[in-house]
Design an enzyme around this catalytic site. Structure first.
Site, PDB file in Angstrom:
ATOM      1  N   HIS A   1     -13.049 -33.313  19.917  1.00  0.00           N
ATOM      2  CA  HIS A   1     -13.557 -32.178  19.159  1.00  0.00           C
ATOM      3  C   HIS A   1     -14.129 -32.614  17.809  1.00  0.00           C
ATOM      4  O   HIS A   1     -13.516 -32.451  16.760  1.00  0.00           O
ATOM      5  CB  HIS A   1     -12.462 -31.121  18.996  1.00  0.00           C
ATOM      6  CG  HIS A   1     -12.360 -30.228  20.185  1.00  0.00           C
ATOM      7  ND1 HIS A   1     -11.208 -29.570  20.549  1.00  0.00           N
ATOM      8  CD2 HIS A   1     -13.291 -29.875  21.117  1.00  0.00           C
ATOM      9  CE1 HIS A   1     -11.424 -28.862  21.644  1.00  0.00           C
ATOM     10  NE2 HIS A   1     -12.683 -29.038  22.001  1.00  0.00           N
TER      11      HIS A   1
ATOM     12  N   GLU B   1      -7.271 -28.237  26.473  1.00  0.00           N
ATOM     13  CA  GLU B   1      -6.030 -28.904  26.903  1.00  0.00           C
ATOM     14  C   GLU B   1      -5.092 -27.951  27.641  1.00  0.00           C
ATOM     15  O   GLU B   1      -4.623 -28.274  28.745  1.00  0.00           O
ATOM     16  CB  GLU B   1      -5.321 -29.570  25.723  1.00  0.00           C
ATOM     17  CG  GLU B   1      -4.115 -30.396  26.170  1.00  0.00           C
ATOM     18  CD  GLU B   1      -3.353 -31.041  25.022  1.00  0.00           C
ATOM     19  OE1 GLU B   1      -2.140 -31.286  25.195  1.00  0.00           O
ATOM     20  OE2 GLU B   1      -3.946 -31.302  23.966  1.00  0.00           O
TER      21      GLU B   1
ATOM     22  N   HIS C   1      -8.452 -23.128  24.627  1.00  0.00           N
ATOM     23  CA  HIS C   1      -8.585 -24.544  24.275  1.00  0.00           C
ATOM     24  C   HIS C   1      -8.542 -25.348  25.576  1.00  0.00           C
ATOM     25  O   HIS C   1      -7.800 -24.998  26.500  1.00  0.00           O
ATOM     26  CB  HIS C   1      -7.441 -24.964  23.344  1.00  0.00           C
ATOM     27  CG  HIS C   1      -7.563 -26.351  22.795  1.00  0.00           C
ATOM     28  ND1 HIS C   1      -7.251 -27.473  23.533  1.00  0.00           N
ATOM     29  CD2 HIS C   1      -7.967 -26.809  21.575  1.00  0.00           C
ATOM     30  CE1 HIS C   1      -7.444 -28.555  22.791  1.00  0.00           C
ATOM     31  NE2 HIS C   1      -7.882 -28.179  21.599  1.00  0.00           N
TER      32      HIS C   1
ATOM     33  N   HIS D   1      -9.010 -34.180  26.720  1.00  0.00           N
ATOM     34  CA  HIS D   1      -8.114 -33.024  26.827  1.00  0.00           C
ATOM     35  C   HIS D   1      -7.569 -32.814  28.238  1.00  0.00           C
ATOM     36  O   HIS D   1      -6.637 -32.030  28.428  1.00  0.00           O
ATOM     37  CB  HIS D   1      -8.852 -31.759  26.391  1.00  0.00           C
ATOM     38  CG  HIS D   1      -9.586 -31.917  25.096  1.00  0.00           C
ATOM     39  ND1 HIS D   1     -10.932 -32.214  25.031  1.00  0.00           N
ATOM     40  CD2 HIS D   1      -9.148 -31.865  23.816  1.00  0.00           C
ATOM     41  CE1 HIS D   1     -11.301 -32.316  23.761  1.00  0.00           C
ATOM     42  NE2 HIS D   1     -10.242 -32.117  23.007  1.00  0.00           N
TER      43      HIS D   1
ATOM     44  N   CYS E   1      -6.493 -38.329  27.786  1.00  0.00           N
ATOM     45  CA  CYS E   1      -5.506 -39.020  26.957  1.00  0.00           C
ATOM     46  C   CYS E   1      -4.226 -39.248  27.765  1.00  0.00           C
ATOM     47  O   CYS E   1      -3.759 -38.334  28.461  1.00  0.00           O
ATOM     48  CB  CYS E   1      -5.199 -38.176  25.722  1.00  0.00           C
ATOM     49  SG  CYS E   1      -3.828 -38.808  24.722  1.00  0.00           S
TER      50      CYS E   1
END
Length: 316
Positions: free
Chosen positions: A43, A133, A131, A81, A103
């Protein structure tokens, strides 16, 4: 004016890994073109602009599935994410080449959700609505994962079992997560808790909490879409008791913030390029409220300085 350079700050390993993966993809002539990133790789708009110069197209939309609908051919990079199994399957069905830059800390949470689903658990997932994630985490098992963002979300939450796991988005404020977990425990006393604040997020938040209290003002360098950057500003205000502003780069600093300020703390989100933060610090170090020649706030960092260097593999 004294500058408190909060440490640690800036890039985490998950962000660097994702950027290196995308940079290597840009240099790999064997990959089908065009190359797309499914949402922002991290981001930060400076990063996505730099990748665009590298020939990688960033697409955004309300969900990863919606973004995939825009792609008919080429290569797709999944962002740091993480994405749901449904997104991976849809990409496969469309015949797209995929590269996963998720990640490792996010992958660990996905694996935990899958394992607990197999044991008959429901999962309460603390995260920010809309969002990417949480979207990916909920998508691991949408029938048993319940996303909550605030205490009010708990009021209407009913779960048909005592086997409950509570976990969270890795970039949340650890204090917000703790308060919500305490509320959850009151309503669901049999729940098991796995706090998944990533170490990089945690140490950056703790650094702000401990180091920003000596400052009159905290400037957080980070993109408006960066949850961990926004949380750093929140930690400065709510935990350290120091007023904070988040800026994308030096151009967003307002001179009125600096009036009467003697000590300024500076930190940066985990997705903020180091040269962008250095430029903010350099401006503050030379700023003189009595000298208009020191007031210029223009981002001058070239985009080619934003991305990590990678070695070009030689053909055998």
């Amino acid at each position: 004016m004294k500058i408190v350079k909060i440490s640690p700050r800036g890039y985490c390993y998950g962000v660097v890994d994702a950027m290196v993966i995308a940079r290597n993809a840009a240099l790999d002539t064997s990959l089908p073109r065009p190359i797309y990133i499914l949402g922002m790789i991290v981001h930060n708009k400076h990063v996505t602009d730099a990748f665009e110069e590298d020939g990688i197209i960033t697409l955004d939309g309300p969900s990863r599935l919606d973004i995939l609908d825009k792609i008919d051919s080429g290569t797709v990079i999944f962002t740091a994410h993480g994405v749901s199994p449904e997104v991976k399957q849809r990409a496969k069905e469309k015949g797209l080449t995929t590269i996963d830059a998720t990640c490792p800390d996010v992958t660990k949470t996905h694996d935990l959700i899958e394992a607990k689903k197999a044991e008959g658990y429901h999962v309460i997932y603390i995260g920010k609505k809309n969002h990417p994630e949480p979207e990916g985490a909920v998508g691991i098992a949408p029938d048993i994962v319940h996303l909550i963002e605030k205490a009010d979300d708990l009021k209407t939450l009913e779960i048909p079992t005592n086997k409950i796991l509570v976990t969270n988005q890795t970039t949340m404020s650890q204090w917000d997560v703790q308060h919500l977990m305490e509320d959850i425990q009151k309503k669901f006393p049999t729940a098991e808790f796995h706090k998944e604040i990533c170490l990089a997020t945690q140490v950056r938040q703790e650094a702000v909490a401990k180091q920003a209290d000596v400052a009159d003002l905290t400037i957080v360098v980070g993109d408006p879409k960066s949850n961990n950057s926004n949380r750093l500003a929140q930690v400065s205000q709510e935990i350290a008791g120091t007023k904070a502003y988040r800026v994308a780069d030096v151009s967003e600093i307002k001179l009125e913030w600096l009036q009467g300020v003697e000590n300024v703390a500076v930190t940066a989100g985990a997705s903020t390029p180091t040269p962008i933060t250095k430029e903010v610090i350099a401006f503050l170090e030379q700023y003189d409220p009595m000298n208009p020649a020191t007031w210029e706030r223009v981002r001058k960092v070239p985009l080619q300085k934003i991305l990590p260097r990678v070695k070009v593999k030689k053909e055998q």
